[in-house]
Design a protein around this motif. Structure first.
Motif, PDB file in Angstrom:
ATOM      1  N   MET A  39      52.901  23.014  35.573  1.00  0.00           N
ATOM      2  CA  MET A  39      52.718  24.462  35.511  1.00  0.00           C
ATOM      3  C   MET A  39      51.361  24.716  34.881  1.00  0.00           C
ATOM      4  SD  MET A  39      54.060  27.522  35.835  1.00  0.00           S
ATOM      5  CE  MET A  39      53.950  29.148  35.177  1.00  0.00           C
ATOM      6  N   ARG A  40      50.537  25.450  35.614  1.00  0.00           N
ATOM      7  CA  ARG A  40      49.232  25.838  35.076  1.00  0.00           C
ATOM      8  C   ARG A  40      49.123  27.354  35.122  1.00  0.00           C
ATOM      9  NH1 ARG A  40      44.501  23.569  38.217  1.00  0.00           N
ATOM     10  NH2 ARG A  40      45.836  23.974  39.993  1.00  0.00           N
ATOM     11  N   VAL A  41      48.520  27.925  34.094  1.00  0.00           N
ATOM     12  CA  VAL A  41      48.245  29.361  34.057  1.00  0.00           C
ATOM     13  C   VAL A  41      46.748  29.519  33.825  1.00  0.00           C
ATOM     14  CG1 VAL A  41      48.698  31.560  32.902  1.00  0.00           C
ATOM     15  CG2 VAL A  41      50.542  29.869  33.135  1.00  0.00           C
ATOM     16  N   LEU A  42      46.098  30.244  34.725  1.00  0.00           N
ATOM     17  CA  LEU A  42      44.659  30.490  34.622  1.00  0.00           C
ATOM     18  C   LEU A  42      44.450  31.964  34.284  1.00  0.00           C
ATOM     19  CD1 LEU A  42      43.610  28.517  37.841  1.00  0.00           C
ATOM     20  CD2 LEU A  42      43.747  27.668  35.500  1.00  0.00           C
ATOM     21  N   PRO A  43      44.254  32.279  32.992  1.00  0.00           N
ATOM     22  CA  PRO A  43      44.093  33.690  32.586  1.00  0.00           C
ATOM     23  C   PRO A  43      42.830  34.302  33.193  1.00  0.00           C
ATOM     24  CG  PRO A  43      44.296  32.227  30.671  1.00  0.00           C
ATOM     25  CD  PRO A  43      44.155  31.360  31.884  1.00  0.00           C
ATOM     26  N   GLY A  44      42.876  35.606  33.413  1.00  0.00           N
ATOM     27  CA  GLY A  44      41.698  36.334  33.903  1.00  0.00           C
ATOM     28  C   GLY A  44      41.163  35.795  35.219  1.00  0.00           C
ATOM     29  N   PHE A  45      42.041  35.353  36.097  1.00  0.00           N
ATOM     30  CA  PHE A  45      41.599  34.751  37.355  1.00  0.00           C
ATOM     31  C   PHE A  45      40.942  35.774  38.273  1.00  0.00           C
ATOM     32  CE2 PHE A  45      42.080  33.065  41.656  1.00  0.00           C
ATOM     33  CZ  PHE A  45      41.595  31.780  41.488  1.00  0.00           C
ATOM     34  N   ILE A  46      41.423  37.017  38.232  1.00  0.00           N
ATOM     35  CA  ILE A  46      40.787  38.076  39.021  1.00  0.00           C
ATOM     36  C   ILE A  46      40.311  39.176  38.083  1.00  0.00           C
ATOM     37  CG2 ILE A  46      42.083  37.573  41.127  1.00  0.00           C
ATOM     38  CD1 ILE A  46      43.805  40.069  40.499  1.00  0.00           C
ATOM     39  N   SER A  47      39.374  39.954  38.566  1.00  0.00           N
ATOM     40  CA  SER A  47      38.837  41.067  37.776  1.00  0.00           C
ATOM     41  C   SER A  47      39.722  42.306  37.935  1.00  0.00           C
ATOM     42  CB  SER A  47      37.414  41.396  38.251  1.00  0.00           C
ATOM     43  OG  SER A  47      37.460  41.954  39.556  1.00  0.00           O
ATOM     44  N   GLU A  48      39.461  43.282  37.102  1.00  0.00           N
ATOM     45  CA  GLU A  48      40.182  44.551  37.211  1.00  0.00           C
ATOM     46  C   GLU A  48      39.915  45.209  38.566  1.00  0.00           C
ATOM     47  OE1 GLU A  48      40.583  48.743  34.712  1.00  0.00           O
ATOM     48  OE2 GLU A  48      39.643  47.004  33.753  1.00  0.00           O
ATOM     49  N   GLU A  49      38.677  45.113  39.047  1.00  0.00           N
ATOM     50  CA  GLU A  49      38.324  45.693  40.344  1.00  0.00           C
ATOM     51  C   GLU A  49      39.086  44.990  41.473  1.00  0.00           C
ATOM     52  OE1 GLU A  49      36.020  44.650  38.037  1.00  0.00           O
ATOM     53  OE2 GLU A  49      35.523  46.654  37.323  1.00  0.00           O
ATOM     54  N   GLU A  50      39.213  43.664  41.382  1.00  0.00           N
ATOM     55  CA  GLU A  50      39.948  42.923  42.417  1.00  0.00           C
ATOM     56  C   GLU A  50      41.433  43.271  42.380  1.00  0.00           C
ATOM     57  OE1 GLU A  50      37.192  38.922  42.820  1.00  0.00           O
ATOM     58  OE2 GLU A  50      38.490  39.130  41.062  1.00  0.00           O
ATOM     59  N   GLU A  51      41.982  43.435  41.181  1.00  0.00           N
ATOM     60  CA  GLU A  51      43.377  43.850  41.061  1.00  0.00           C
ATOM     61  C   GLU A  51      43.569  45.227  41.703  1.00  0.00           C
ATOM     62  OE1 GLU A  51      46.650  44.284  37.516  1.00  0.00           O
ATOM     63  OE2 GLU A  51      44.709  45.268  37.214  1.00  0.00           O
ATOM     64  N   THR A  52      42.668  46.144  41.428  1.00  0.00           N
ATOM     65  CA  THR A  52      42.742  47.496  41.993  1.00  0.00           C
ATOM     66  C   THR A  52      42.694  47.446  43.523  1.00  0.00           C
ATOM     67  OG1 THR A  52      41.764  48.466  40.008  1.00  0.00           O
ATOM     68  CG2 THR A  52      41.606  49.762  42.040  1.00  0.00           C
ATOM     69  N   ALA A  53      41.836  46.600  44.074  1.00  0.00           N
ATOM     70  CA  ALA A  53      41.719  46.489  45.530  1.00  0.00           C
ATOM     71  C   ALA A  53      42.994  45.910  46.147  1.00  0.00           C
ATOM     72  CB  ALA A  53      40.505  45.628  45.890  1.00  0.00           C
ATOM     73  N   LEU A  54      43.575  44.896  45.526  1.00  0.00           N
ATOM     74  CA  LEU A  54      44.834  44.337  46.031  1.00  0.00           C
ATOM     75  C   LEU A  54      45.935  45.393  46.010  1.00  0.00           C
ATOM     76  CD1 LEU A  54      44.723  40.850  44.291  1.00  0.00           C
ATOM     77  CD2 LEU A  54      44.852  41.206  46.767  1.00  0.00           C
ATOM     78  N   LEU A  55      46.043  46.119  44.890  1.00  0.00           N
ATOM     79  CA  LEU A  55      47.088  47.134  44.772  1.00  0.00           C
ATOM     80  C   LEU A  55      46.872  48.283  45.750  1.00  0.00           C
ATOM     81  CD1 LEU A  55      47.502  47.142  40.903  1.00  0.00           C
ATOM     82  CD2 LEU A  55      49.194  46.372  42.589  1.00  0.00           C
ATOM     83  N   ALA A  56      45.619  48.660  45.988  1.00  0.00           N
ATOM     84  CA  ALA A  56      45.333  49.742  46.937  1.00  0.00           C
ATOM     85  C   ALA A  56      45.824  49.375  48.337  1.00  0.00           C
ATOM     86  CB  ALA A  56      43.835  50.044  46.960  1.00  0.00           C
ATOM     87  N   GLU A  57      45.765  48.105  48.660  1.00  0.00           N
ATOM     88  CA  GLU A  57      46.230  47.660  49.967  1.00  0.00           C
ATOM     89  C   GLU A  57      47.753  47.544  50.026  1.00  0.00           C
ATOM     90  OE1 GLU A  57      44.903  44.223  53.141  1.00  0.00           O
ATOM     91  OE2 GLU A  57      43.614  44.668  51.427  1.00  0.00           O
ATOM     92  N   LEU A  58      48.380  47.252  48.894  1.00  0.00           N
ATOM     93  CA  LEU A  58      49.829  47.038  48.858  1.00  0.00           C
ATOM     94  C   LEU A  58      50.634  48.316  48.623  1.00  0.00           C
ATOM     95  CD1 LEU A  58      49.854  43.766  46.741  1.00  0.00           C
ATOM     96  CD2 LEU A  58      50.303  43.978  49.202  1.00  0.00           C
TER      97      LEU A  58
END
Length: 183
Positions: free
Chosen positions: A1-20
């Motif tokens: 199990m690996r966890v990579l914190p901060g893998f995406i930016s806030e802008e990238e999160e916003t873009a993913l959510l806008a599409e979903l």
């Protein structure tokens, strides 16, 4: 199990959510999952993404599914799981007939605590903090020998501090399952 914190930016999160969000908003939260593993969820599959979001998922592929590896071939669609603030995922191991040896998920909207416990030796357990915008990767022993659960409500604690659970969206990529023997 690996966890990579901060893998995406806030802008990238916003873009993913806008599409979903347009798809998710049309769905109701469910409380009776087919294997009873999830409570308070909405889910969908998505195979087409905007160019920017394809690039983000390309980074997930590169980090979690090494080229040439036996788990390099992915299922054609990303699994999108929207967990309500009061929702949770019970301990389970994802069925081998549905996905292969690697599961990688982006954690959006909210932090969460994932608990892993050995399937037969329950005293072997750990909690993983899945911070908003992290990437988690389950493979090998963590994929096949440990159950995983996303804690809800009062159980959502990390290092003696309560982790407030809000709605959480995960975009999950999975490797293709191995061929099943024919009867």
């Amino acid at each position: 199990m690996r966890v990579l914190p901060g893998f995406i930016s806030e802008e990238e999160e916003t873009a993913l959510l806008a599409e979903l969000e347009p798809v998710l908003k049309r769905m109701r939260y469910e409380f009776d999952h087919w294997d009873n593993a999830i409570q308070g969820y909405r889910e969908t599959e998505r195979s087409t993404w905007s160019v920017g979001n394809q690039a983000v998922l390309g980074r997930v592929r590169a980090a979690a599914f090494p080229e040439g590896g036996r788990d390099a071939e992915l299922l054609p669609s990303a699994h999108v799981l929207d967990l309500a603030a009061a929702g949770h995922i019970r301990p389970h191991i994802d069925a081998v007939r549905f996905c292969g040896g690697v599961i990688a998920g982006l954690c959006l909207v909210s932090d969460a605590v994932m608990r892993l416990a050995h399937e037969t030796h329950k005293h072997l357990a750990l909690d993983a903090l899945l911070q908003r915008r992290c990437l988690y990767i389950m493979s090998g022993v963590s994929r096949y020998e440990f159950t995983h659960a996303v804690l809800g409500g009062e159980d959502s604690v990390w290092r003696a501090q309560r982790v407030p659970r809000r709605r959480r969206v995960a975009v999950i990529l999975r490797s293709r399952p191995p061929p099943q023997p024919q009867p």
